[in-house]
Write a protein that holds these residues in place. Sequence first.
Motif, PDB file in Angstrom:
ATOM      1  N   ASP A   1       0.918  -1.198  -0.070  1.00  0.00           N
ATOM      2  CA  ASP A   1      -0.014   0.056   0.115  1.00  0.00           C
ATOM      3  C   ASP A   1       0.752   1.170  -0.095  1.00  0.00           C
ATOM      4  O   ASP A   1       0.344   2.127   0.300  1.00  0.00           O
ATOM      5  CB  ASP A   1      -0.963  -0.064   1.199  1.00  0.00           C
ATOM      6  CG  ASP A   1      -1.963  -1.129   0.900  1.00  0.00           C
ATOM      7  OD1 ASP A   1      -2.363  -1.677  -0.188  1.00  0.00           O
ATOM      8  OD2 ASP A   1      -2.673  -1.383   2.005  1.00  0.00           O
ATOM      9  N   GLY A   2       2.297   1.123  -0.183  1.00  0.00           N
ATOM     10  CA  GLY A   2       2.794   2.322  -0.327  1.00  0.00           C
ATOM     11  C   GLY A   2       3.267   3.040   0.782  1.00  0.00           C
ATOM     12  O   GLY A   2       3.563   4.220   0.968  1.00  0.00           O
ATOM     13  N   ARG A   3       3.243   2.060   2.095  1.00  0.00           N
ATOM     14  CA  ARG A   3       3.246   2.717   3.446  1.00  0.00           C
ATOM     15  C   ARG A   3       2.655   3.929   3.632  1.00  0.00           C
ATOM     16  O   ARG A   3       3.078   4.790   4.307  1.00  0.00           O
ATOM     17  CB  ARG A   3       5.036   3.133   3.557  1.00  0.00           C
ATOM     18  CG  ARG A   3       5.760   1.753   3.367  1.00  0.00           C
ATOM     19  CD  ARG A   3       7.331   2.082   3.427  1.00  0.00           C
ATOM     20  NE  ARG A   3       7.974   0.896   3.228  1.00  0.00           N
ATOM     21  CZ  ARG A   3       9.292   0.924   3.351  1.00  0.00           C
ATOM     22  NH1 ARG A   3      10.054   1.819   3.766  1.00  0.00           N
ATOM     23  NH2 ARG A   3       9.922  -0.025   3.081  1.00  0.00           N
ATOM     24  N   MET A   4       1.275   3.895   3.072  1.00  0.00           N
ATOM     25  CA  MET A   4       0.369   5.104   3.640  1.00  0.00           C
ATOM     26  C   MET A   4      -1.161   4.538   3.837  1.00  0.00           C
ATOM     27  O   MET A   4      -1.287   3.250   3.262  1.00  0.00           O
ATOM     28  CB  MET A   4       0.248   5.920   2.072  1.00  0.00           C
ATOM     29  CG  MET A   4       0.013   5.478   0.987  1.00  0.00           C
ATOM     30  SD  MET A   4      -0.180   6.885  -0.177  1.00  0.00           S
ATOM     31  CE  MET A   4       1.513   7.656  -0.258  1.00  0.00           C
ATOM     32  N   CYS A   5      -1.812   5.392   4.188  1.00  0.00           N
ATOM     33  CA  CYS A   5      -3.195   4.923   4.665  1.00  0.00           C
ATOM     34  C   CYS A   5      -4.122   4.971   3.248  1.00  0.00           C
ATOM     35  O   CYS A   5      -3.889   5.636   2.316  1.00  0.00           O
ATOM     36  CB  CYS A   5      -3.837   6.074   5.470  1.00  0.00           C
ATOM     37  SG  CYS A   5      -5.571   5.744   5.834  1.00  0.00           S
ATOM     38  N   HIS A   6      -4.630   3.835   3.054  1.00  0.00           N
ATOM     39  CA  HIS A   6      -5.476   3.431   1.988  1.00  0.00           C
ATOM     40  C   HIS A   6      -6.607   4.674   1.720  1.00  0.00           C
ATOM     41  O   HIS A   6      -6.914   4.975   0.709  1.00  0.00           O
ATOM     42  CB  HIS A   6      -6.328   2.109   1.950  1.00  0.00           C
ATOM     43  CG  HIS A   6      -7.150   1.821   1.197  1.00  0.00           C
ATOM     44  ND1 HIS A   6      -6.811   1.499  -0.387  1.00  0.00           N
ATOM     45  CD2 HIS A   6      -8.392   1.923   0.908  1.00  0.00           C
ATOM     46  CE1 HIS A   6      -7.863   1.257  -0.855  1.00  0.00           C
ATOM     47  NE2 HIS A   6      -8.763   1.540  -0.278  1.00  0.00           N
ATOM     48  N   TYR A   7      -7.268   5.197   2.886  1.00  0.00           N
ATOM     49  CA  TYR A   7      -8.277   6.131   2.922  1.00  0.00           C
ATOM     50  C   TYR A   7      -7.671   7.675   2.703  1.00  0.00           C
ATOM     51  O   TYR A   7      -8.058   8.366   1.874  1.00  0.00           O
ATOM     52  CB  TYR A   7      -9.057   6.072   4.079  1.00  0.00           C
ATOM     53  CG  TYR A   7      -9.461   4.547   4.218  1.00  0.00           C
ATOM     54  CD1 TYR A   7     -10.484   3.869   3.409  1.00  0.00           C
ATOM     55  CD2 TYR A   7      -9.085   3.631   5.198  1.00  0.00           C
ATOM     56  CE1 TYR A   7     -10.872   2.812   3.283  1.00  0.00           C
ATOM     57  CE2 TYR A   7      -9.406   2.329   5.426  1.00  0.00           C
ATOM     58  CZ  TYR A   7     -10.321   1.859   4.485  1.00  0.00           C
ATOM     59  OH  TYR A   7     -10.886   0.667   4.464  1.00  0.00           O
ATOM     60  N   CYS A   8      -6.866   7.965   3.668  1.00  0.00           N
ATOM     61  CA  CYS A   8      -6.541   9.476   3.577  1.00  0.00           C
ATOM     62  C   CYS A   8      -5.110   9.695   3.014  1.00  0.00           C
ATOM     63  O   CYS A   8      -4.680  11.041   2.919  1.00  0.00           O
ATOM     64  CB  CYS A   8      -6.397   9.965   5.061  1.00  0.00           C
ATOM     65  SG  CYS A   8      -5.103   9.388   6.245  1.00  0.00           S
ATOM     66  N   LYS A   9      -4.296   8.734   2.539  1.00  0.00           N
ATOM     67  CA  LYS A   9      -3.127   8.775   1.920  1.00  0.00           C
ATOM     68  C   LYS A   9      -2.054   9.402   2.721  1.00  0.00           C
ATOM     69  O   LYS A   9      -0.989   9.730   2.071  1.00  0.00           O
ATOM     70  CB  LYS A   9      -3.025   9.554   0.644  1.00  0.00           C
ATOM     71  CG  LYS A   9      -4.429   9.045  -0.431  1.00  0.00           C
ATOM     72  CD  LYS A   9      -4.163   7.482  -0.486  1.00  0.00           C
ATOM     73  CE  LYS A   9      -5.157   7.090  -1.503  1.00  0.00           C
ATOM     74  NZ  LYS A   9      -5.294   5.710  -1.617  1.00  0.00           N
ATOM     75  N   VAL A  10      -1.994   9.274   4.039  1.00  0.00           N
ATOM     76  CA  VAL A  10      -1.037   9.859   5.052  1.00  0.00           C
ATOM     77  C   VAL A  10       0.174   8.950   4.943  1.00  0.00           C
ATOM     78  O   VAL A  10      -0.243   7.633   5.126  1.00  0.00           O
ATOM     79  CB  VAL A  10      -1.486  10.175   6.300  1.00  0.00           C
ATOM     80  CG1 VAL A  10      -0.470  10.417   7.319  1.00  0.00           C
ATOM     81  CG2 VAL A  10      -2.479  11.547   6.117  1.00  0.00           C
ATOM     82  N   SER A  11       1.449   9.223   4.947  1.00  0.00           N
ATOM     83  CA  SER A  11       2.480   8.195   5.144  1.00  0.00           C
ATOM     84  C   SER A  11       2.561   7.722   6.545  1.00  0.00           C
ATOM     85  O   SER A  11       2.200   8.258   7.356  1.00  0.00           O
ATOM     86  CB  SER A  11       3.828   8.762   4.871  1.00  0.00           C
ATOM     87  OG  SER A  11       3.785   9.244   3.661  1.00  0.00           O
ATOM     88  N   LEU A  12       2.665   6.422   6.796  1.00  0.00           N
ATOM     89  CA  LEU A  12       2.723   5.811   8.075  1.00  0.00           C
ATOM     90  C   LEU A  12       3.901   5.032   8.203  1.00  0.00           C
ATOM     91  O   LEU A  12       4.385   4.377   7.253  1.00  0.00           O
ATOM     92  CB  LEU A  12       1.469   4.850   8.092  1.00  0.00           C
ATOM     93  CG  LEU A  12       0.083   5.315   8.090  1.00  0.00           C
ATOM     94  CD1 LEU A  12      -0.844   4.500   7.887  1.00  0.00           C
ATOM     95  CD2 LEU A  12      -0.307   6.437   9.182  1.00  0.00           C
ATOM     96  N   THR A  13       4.308   5.035   9.429  1.00  0.00           N
ATOM     97  CA  THR A  13       5.625   3.940   9.954  1.00  0.00           C
ATOM     98  C   THR A  13       4.702   2.785  10.057  1.00  0.00           C
ATOM     99  O   THR A  13       3.546   2.597  10.252  1.00  0.00           O
ATOM    100  CB  THR A  13       6.160   4.350  11.292  1.00  0.00           C
ATOM    101  OG1 THR A  13       5.202   4.338  12.290  1.00  0.00           O
ATOM    102  CG2 THR A  13       6.953   5.738  10.990  1.00  0.00           C
ATOM    103  N   LEU A  14       5.298   1.466  10.198  1.00  0.00           N
ATOM    104  CA  LEU A  14       4.808   0.339  10.383  1.00  0.00           C
ATOM    105  C   LEU A  14       4.264   0.214  11.810  1.00  0.00           C
ATOM    106  O   LEU A  14       3.046  -0.252  12.041  1.00  0.00           O
ATOM    107  CB  LEU A  14       5.837  -0.928  10.350  1.00  0.00           C
ATOM    108  CG  LEU A  14       5.524  -2.162  10.112  1.00  0.00           C
ATOM    109  CD1 LEU A  14       4.219  -2.588   9.390  1.00  0.00           C
ATOM    110  CD2 LEU A  14       6.493  -3.194  10.183  1.00  0.00           C
TER     111      LEU A  14
END
Length: 64
Positions: free
Chosen positions: A17-30
Amino acid sequence: MSGGIVPSKRRTVWERDGRMCHYCKVSLTLEQATADHVLPKALHGVDANWNLVTASAPCNIRHG
């Protein structure tokens, strides 16, 4: 991602998912990422990669 998802599957879905939230597209750490079931487990959804998306905690709460 928290919950009963095994660590290797959590990482695979997060990376897919590109290391991001599927819904808001914010980058996330694991560590920040959670797993959201496309078809909820309550409706017989499974913990398969195709049924999981990466979600931020706020989006997972709103979506769930």
